[in-house]
Scaffold this motif. Structure first.
Motif, PDB file in Angstrom:
ATOM      1  N   ASP A  75      -0.327   7.343  -6.330  1.00  0.00           N
ATOM      2  CA  ASP A  75      -0.042   6.029  -6.921  1.00  0.00           C
ATOM      3  C   ASP A  75      -0.771   4.931  -6.145  1.00  0.00           C
ATOM      4  O   ASP A  75      -0.993   3.835  -6.660  1.00  0.00           O
ATOM      5  CB  ASP A  75       1.463   5.758  -6.911  1.00  0.00           C
ATOM      6  CG  ASP A  75       2.218   6.711  -7.823  1.00  0.00           C
ATOM      7  OD1 ASP A  75       1.633   7.134  -8.850  1.00  0.00           O
ATOM      8  OD2 ASP A  75       3.372   7.054  -7.516  1.00  0.00           O
ATOM      9  N   LEU A  76      -1.115   5.205  -4.894  1.00  0.00           N
ATOM     10  CA  LEU A  76      -2.037   4.411  -4.096  1.00  0.00           C
ATOM     11  C   LEU A  76      -3.179   5.333  -3.685  1.00  0.00           C
ATOM     12  O   LEU A  76      -2.975   6.538  -3.519  1.00  0.00           O
ATOM     13  CB  LEU A  76      -1.355   3.857  -2.842  1.00  0.00           C
ATOM     14  CG  LEU A  76      -0.313   2.758  -3.017  1.00  0.00           C
ATOM     15  CD1 LEU A  76       0.399   2.508  -1.691  1.00  0.00           C
ATOM     16  CD2 LEU A  76      -0.978   1.471  -3.506  1.00  0.00           C
ATOM     17  N   ASP A  77      -4.366   4.770  -3.517  1.00  0.00           N
ATOM     18  CA  ASP A  77      -5.508   5.607  -3.163  1.00  0.00           C
ATOM     19  C   ASP A  77      -5.927   5.481  -1.706  1.00  0.00           C
ATOM     20  O   ASP A  77      -6.461   6.433  -1.132  1.00  0.00           O
ATOM     21  CB  ASP A  77      -6.686   5.283  -4.091  1.00  0.00           C
ATOM     22  CG  ASP A  77      -6.358   5.586  -5.544  1.00  0.00           C
ATOM     23  OD1 ASP A  77      -5.870   6.699  -5.811  1.00  0.00           O
ATOM     24  OD2 ASP A  77      -6.562   4.708  -6.403  1.00  0.00           O
ATOM     25  N   ALA A  78      -5.701   4.320  -1.104  1.00  0.00           N
ATOM     26  CA  ALA A  78      -6.064   4.159   0.305  1.00  0.00           C
ATOM     27  C   ALA A  78      -5.303   3.002   0.915  1.00  0.00           C
ATOM     28  O   ALA A  78      -4.911   2.054   0.212  1.00  0.00           O
ATOM     29  CB  ALA A  78      -7.568   3.931   0.463  1.00  0.00           C
ATOM     30  N   THR A  79      -5.091   3.084   2.220  1.00  0.00           N
ATOM     31  CA  THR A  79      -4.512   1.980   2.990  1.00  0.00           C
ATOM     32  C   THR A  79      -5.402   1.811   4.213  1.00  0.00           C
ATOM     33  O   THR A  79      -5.783   2.789   4.860  1.00  0.00           O
ATOM     34  CB  THR A  79      -3.039   2.244   3.346  1.00  0.00           C
ATOM     35  OG1 THR A  79      -2.493   1.093   4.004  1.00  0.00           O
ATOM     36  CG2 THR A  79      -2.856   3.464   4.221  1.00  0.00           C
ATOM     37  N   LEU A  80      -5.751   0.578   4.554  1.00  0.00           N
ATOM     38  CA  LEU A  80      -6.878   0.331   5.451  1.00  0.00           C
ATOM     39  C   LEU A  80      -6.537  -0.177   6.844  1.00  0.00           C
ATOM     40  O   LEU A  80      -7.450  -0.369   7.657  1.00  0.00           O
ATOM     41  CB  LEU A  80      -7.835  -0.682   4.789  1.00  0.00           C
ATOM     42  CG  LEU A  80      -8.769  -0.180   3.682  1.00  0.00           C
ATOM     43  CD1 LEU A  80      -9.553   1.033   4.126  1.00  0.00           C
ATOM     44  CD2 LEU A  80      -8.050   0.097   2.389  1.00  0.00           C
ATOM     45  N   GLU A  81      -5.255  -0.419   7.159  1.00  0.00           N
ATOM     46  CA  GLU A  81      -4.959  -0.934   8.495  1.00  0.00           C
ATOM     47  C   GLU A  81      -3.603  -0.411   8.976  1.00  0.00           C
ATOM     48  O   GLU A  81      -2.594  -1.104   8.939  1.00  0.00           O
ATOM     49  CB  GLU A  81      -4.992  -2.470   8.513  1.00  0.00           C
ATOM     50  CG  GLU A  81      -4.933  -3.042   9.919  1.00  0.00           C
ATOM     51  CD  GLU A  81      -5.075  -4.574   9.953  1.00  0.00           C
ATOM     52  OE1 GLU A  81      -6.013  -5.094   9.297  1.00  0.00           O
ATOM     53  OE2 GLU A  81      -4.263  -5.236  10.618  1.00  0.00           O
ATOM     54  N   ILE A  82      -3.584   0.826   9.436  1.00  0.00           N
ATOM     55  CA  ILE A  82      -2.374   1.444   9.961  1.00  0.00           C
ATOM     56  C   ILE A  82      -2.372   1.303  11.477  1.00  0.00           C
ATOM     57  O   ILE A  82      -3.341   1.692  12.136  1.00  0.00           O
ATOM     58  CB  ILE A  82      -2.307   2.936   9.588  1.00  0.00           C
ATOM     59  CG1 ILE A  82      -2.443   3.138   8.075  1.00  0.00           C
ATOM     60  CG2 ILE A  82      -1.011   3.555  10.096  1.00  0.00           C
ATOM     61  CD1 ILE A  82      -2.652   4.581   7.671  1.00  0.00           C
ATOM     62  N   TRP A  83      -1.295   0.746  12.034  1.00  0.00           N
ATOM     63  CA  TRP A  83      -1.175   0.611  13.488  1.00  0.00           C
ATOM     64  C   TRP A  83      -0.409   1.810  14.032  1.00  0.00           C
ATOM     65  O   TRP A  83       0.734   2.060  13.642  1.00  0.00           O
ATOM     66  CB  TRP A  83      -0.450  -0.696  13.826  1.00  0.00           C
ATOM     67  CG  TRP A  83      -1.260  -1.933  13.563  1.00  0.00           C
ATOM     68  CD1 TRP A  83      -1.831  -2.310  12.371  1.00  0.00           C
ATOM     69  CD2 TRP A  83      -1.605  -2.955  14.503  1.00  0.00           C
ATOM     70  NE1 TRP A  83      -2.501  -3.495  12.513  1.00  0.00           N
ATOM     71  CE2 TRP A  83      -2.377  -3.923  13.812  1.00  0.00           C
ATOM     72  CE3 TRP A  83      -1.320  -3.138  15.860  1.00  0.00           C
ATOM     73  CZ2 TRP A  83      -2.869  -5.058  14.441  1.00  0.00           C
ATOM     74  CZ3 TRP A  83      -1.813  -4.284  16.484  1.00  0.00           C
ATOM     75  CH2 TRP A  83      -2.581  -5.220  15.779  1.00  0.00           C
ATOM     76  N   SER A  84      -1.023   2.525  14.972  1.00  0.00           N
ATOM     77  CA  SER A  84      -0.395   3.736  15.502  1.00  0.00           C
ATOM     78  C   SER A  84       0.945   3.444  16.159  1.00  0.00           C
ATOM     79  O   SER A  84       1.843   4.286  16.158  1.00  0.00           O
ATOM     80  CB  SER A  84      -1.324   4.407  16.517  1.00  0.00           C
ATOM     81  OG  SER A  84      -1.565   3.552  17.634  1.00  0.00           O
ATOM     82  N   SER A  85       1.101   2.249  16.716  1.00  0.00           N
ATOM     83  CA  SER A  85       2.342   1.899  17.413  1.00  0.00           C
ATOM     84  C   SER A  85       3.482   1.618  16.447  1.00  0.00           C
ATOM     85  O   SER A  85       4.625   1.477  16.861  1.00  0.00           O
ATOM     86  CB  SER A  85       2.105   0.662  18.279  1.00  0.00           C
ATOM     87  OG  SER A  85       1.658  -0.421  17.470  1.00  0.00           O
ATOM     88  N   ASN A  86       3.170   1.548  15.175  1.00  0.00           N
ATOM     89  CA  ASN A  86       4.170   1.085  14.220  1.00  0.00           C
ATOM     90  C   ASN A  86       4.213   1.941  12.965  1.00  0.00           C
ATOM     91  O   ASN A  86       4.706   1.505  11.931  1.00  0.00           O
ATOM     92  CB  ASN A  86       3.841  -0.369  13.831  1.00  0.00           C
ATOM     93  CG  ASN A  86       5.077  -1.194  13.570  1.00  0.00           C
ATOM     94  OD1 ASN A  86       6.131  -0.941  14.129  1.00  0.00           O
ATOM     95  ND2 ASN A  86       4.955  -2.173  12.701  1.00  0.00           N
TER      96      ASN A  86
END
Length: 316
Positions: A75-86
């Motif tokens: 339903d989503l194809d990509a997410t571009l800013e994932i923070w490893s700490s969160n």
């Protein structure tokens, strides 16, 4: 670690990435838009790069913590800013199931921590040392937190890293989640204007770090033992008695993305963004009132040499 300029990094990539098929150009690529301005900038630059390659793009509002099920379902194809700490446990679960794939680092040099506007050091002598907070918690107290001090933490759906530190260090503070990124900025602005006390969970890159002269509290360097072994650190009875783990910022996609849009997959995999490019745009939006779309469009026009090589390498 110093980051190569975006232009140099992209130029280097252009020589190594091979052209790929465009794939299903008649179907829009759905990019996740999360809750903070920097992510909006990151995502819209990526979207404009995909459009320049010939794709249709749809921006879809998605919560940072709950977006991974939608990503796994396509339903989503990509997410571009994932923070490893969160990042949520759901992310690791979906990667292990093979439904979500990681597609490389974004390249932002980042830091998170417990912070305060510089003037607060006059109200709590001893800062930036964390031990100073033991003796001046009352300075930060409000009617809702008395006798404890008040920490303005991240919005609830970003996790509770600030609250975790207050517990880890056994500090007499109550963590109160902010309603949004905008609420965090409102707190900073009010504190600076009134010279009032404020302890806050915050991060860089962010335009407010320089605009409001924000400083980080000095905490013991974070490492894995701190997060799992109570015996590690100054508090023998709790974990999280250390600074935030160094943040890695990365990208992820639906597992079927590469097969459906091969060239787009290469573009997003090789897309990087430098702090020096993102942070001024955040200020144009949050301080000057600019619209994300207009600010990004202007940046794209003025900085074509920084992003065009990645698009061309994937499509020509």
């Amino acid at each position: 670690m110093k980051h190569l300029s975006l232009g140099l990094a992209f130029a280097a990539l252009a020589g190594s990435v091979h052209a790929a098929e465009l794939g299903a150009v008649d179907e829009p690529i759905k990019l996740a838009v999360n809750e903070w301005t920097g992510q909006h900038v990151t995502t819209h630059i990526a979207g404009e790069m995909l459009k320049a390659a010939g794709y249709k793009v749809e921006y879809v509002t998605a919560g940072m913590m709950n977006q991974f099920q939608a990503l796994a379902d396509g339903d989503l194809d990509a997410t571009l800013e994932i923070w490893s700490s969160n990042v949520s446990d759901e992310y690791a679960k979906k990667v292990a199931e093979g439904k979500v794939v990681e597609i490389g680092d974004l390249g932002l040099d980042a830091r998170e921590g417990i912070a305060y506007p510089a003037h607060v050091a006059d109200l709590c002598p001893g800062l930036p040392a964390w031990e100073a907070l033991k003796d001046c918690a009352g300075v930060f107290a409000t009617a809702d937190t008395l006798p404890m001090g008040r920490l303005v933490d991240y919005p609830a759906d970003w996790g509770t890293p600030g609250a975790d530190r207050m517990t880890g260090f056994a500090l007499p503070f109550k963590a109160v989640p902010a309603g949004s990124e905008g609420a965090l900025i409102t707190e900073l602005r009010a504190s600076v204007e009134k010279k009032s006390p404020l302890l806050i969970t915050f991060w860089q890159p962010h335009w407010a770090m320089s605009a409001y002269d924000v400083k980080f509290v000095d905490l013991p360097v974070g490492n894995e033992a701190c997060f799992t072994d109570p015996a590690w650190g100054p508090n023998p009875d709790a974990v999280n008695d250390c600074d935030f783990a160094p943040s890695r910022i990365f990208k992820a996609a639906w597992s079927g993305f590469e097969e459906k849009w091969p060239a787009a997959f290469e573009i997003l995999s090789n897309y990087e963004l430098a702090v020096e490019d993102q942070q001024p745009m955040m200020g144009e939006i949050d301080v000057d009132g600019g619209k994300v779309e207009e600010v990004v469009t202007a940046w794209m026009a003025a900085n074509e040499a920084k992003w065009r090589p990645v698009v061309d390498a994937a499509t020509k």
